[in-house]
Design an enzyme around this catalytic site. Sequence first.
Site, short mmCIF file in Angstrom:
data_model
loop_
_atom_site.label_atom_id
_atom_site.label_comp_id
_atom_site.label_asym_id
_atom_site.label_seq_id
_atom_site.Cartn_x
_atom_site.Cartn_y
_atom_site.Cartn_z
N ASP A 12 -4.64 2.20 -8.91
CA ASP A 12 -3.66 1.21 -8.51
C ASP A 12 -3.52 0.17 -9.62
O ASP A 12 -4.52 -0.29 -10.18
CB ASP A 12 -4.07 0.53 -7.19
CG ASP A 12 -2.91 -0.19 -6.54
OD1 ASP A 12 -2.46 0.26 -5.47
OD2 ASP A 12 -2.45 -1.21 -7.11
N HIS A 72 -4.43 4.86 0.04
CA HIS A 72 -5.25 3.96 -0.78
C HIS A 72 -6.72 4.31 -0.55
O HIS A 72 -7.16 4.39 0.61
CB HIS A 72 -5.06 2.50 -0.38
CG HIS A 72 -3.69 1.94 -0.61
ND1 HIS A 72 -3.40 1.10 -1.66
CD2 HIS A 72 -2.54 2.08 0.09
CE1 HIS A 72 -2.12 0.74 -1.59
NE2 HIS A 72 -1.58 1.31 -0.54
N HIS A 109 1.39 7.45 0.46
CA HIS A 109 0.21 7.46 -0.41
C HIS A 109 -0.98 6.92 0.38
O HIS A 109 -0.82 6.09 1.28
CB HIS A 109 0.44 6.64 -1.68
CG HIS A 109 0.98 5.28 -1.42
ND1 HIS A 109 2.31 5.05 -1.12
CD2 HIS A 109 0.37 4.07 -1.37
CE1 HIS A 109 2.50 3.76 -0.91
NE2 HIS A 109 1.33 3.14 -1.04
N CYS A 134 12.46 7.04 -7.27
CA CYS A 134 11.20 6.84 -6.57
C CYS A 134 10.11 6.64 -7.61
O CYS A 134 9.91 7.48 -8.49
CB CYS A 134 10.86 8.05 -5.69
SG CYS A 134 9.18 7.96 -5.03
P1 AMP Z 1 1.90 0.11 -0.61
O1 AMP Z 1 1.99 -1.37 -0.44
O2 AMP Z 1 1.02 0.77 0.40
O3 AMP Z 1 3.27 0.74 -0.70
O4 AMP Z 1 1.16 0.35 -1.98
C1 AMP Z 1 1.81 0.51 -3.20
C2 AMP Z 1 0.78 0.30 -4.27
O5 AMP Z 1 1.29 0.80 -5.49
C3 AMP Z 1 0.43 -1.17 -4.51
O6 AMP Z 1 -0.97 -1.36 -4.25
C4 AMP Z 1 0.78 -1.41 -5.98
O7 AMP Z 1 -0.16 -2.22 -6.65
C5 AMP Z 1 0.77 0.00 -6.53
N1 AMP Z 1 1.62 0.23 -7.70
C6 AMP Z 1 2.88 -0.21 -7.91
N2 AMP Z 1 3.35 0.24 -9.09
C7 AMP Z 1 2.36 0.98 -9.64
C8 AMP Z 1 2.21 1.71 -10.86
N3 AMP Z 1 3.20 1.78 -11.78
N4 AMP Z 1 1.04 2.35 -11.10
C9 AMP Z 1 0.03 2.28 -10.18
N5 AMP Z 1 0.11 1.63 -9.02
C10 AMP Z 1 1.25 0.97 -8.75
ZN ZN Z 2 8.84 10.05 -4.33
#
Ligand code: AMP
Ligand code: ZN
Length: 114
Positions: free
Chosen positions: A31, A103, A101, A5
Amino acid sequence: MVGNCLFCDLFQGKIPSTILYRDDDCFIIKDINPVAPIHLLVIPIKHLTYLEGFSDEDFAVLSSIFKAARDFAISEGISDSGYRLTINQKEDSGQQVPHLHLHLIGGHNLSGIG
Ligand code: AMP
Ligand code: ZN
């Protein structure tokens, strides 16, 4: 905490990132692909996934993540101008990371976006 994860790995330091805040229930990171000047992710430490499987204890964690988001909206200076809080759930929402999570998005006008 589960294997494979992204957010569990990130919290455990297996993937480098800067944790801006943490408490007993959640942590906050930027993000990696921001859609606005401020785009933070408030992430429960516990590997939670979908709301329909939540226990009462899990719902209490949601209270903590909303409080942390509120505090960061204030400290980032977007509490008065406004911001968006989003939780994506499953495929039709476009969810990419299946660890729940929140946002926190703001810093410019989001009308007509999303
Ligand atoms: P969701 O689409 O709601 O699952 O959002 C996942 C978010 O995680 C997206 O906005 C990605 O840009 C962000 N994300 C993916 N990998 C990373 C990372 N390593 N560090 C910070 N954010 C990330
Ligand atoms: Zn997790």
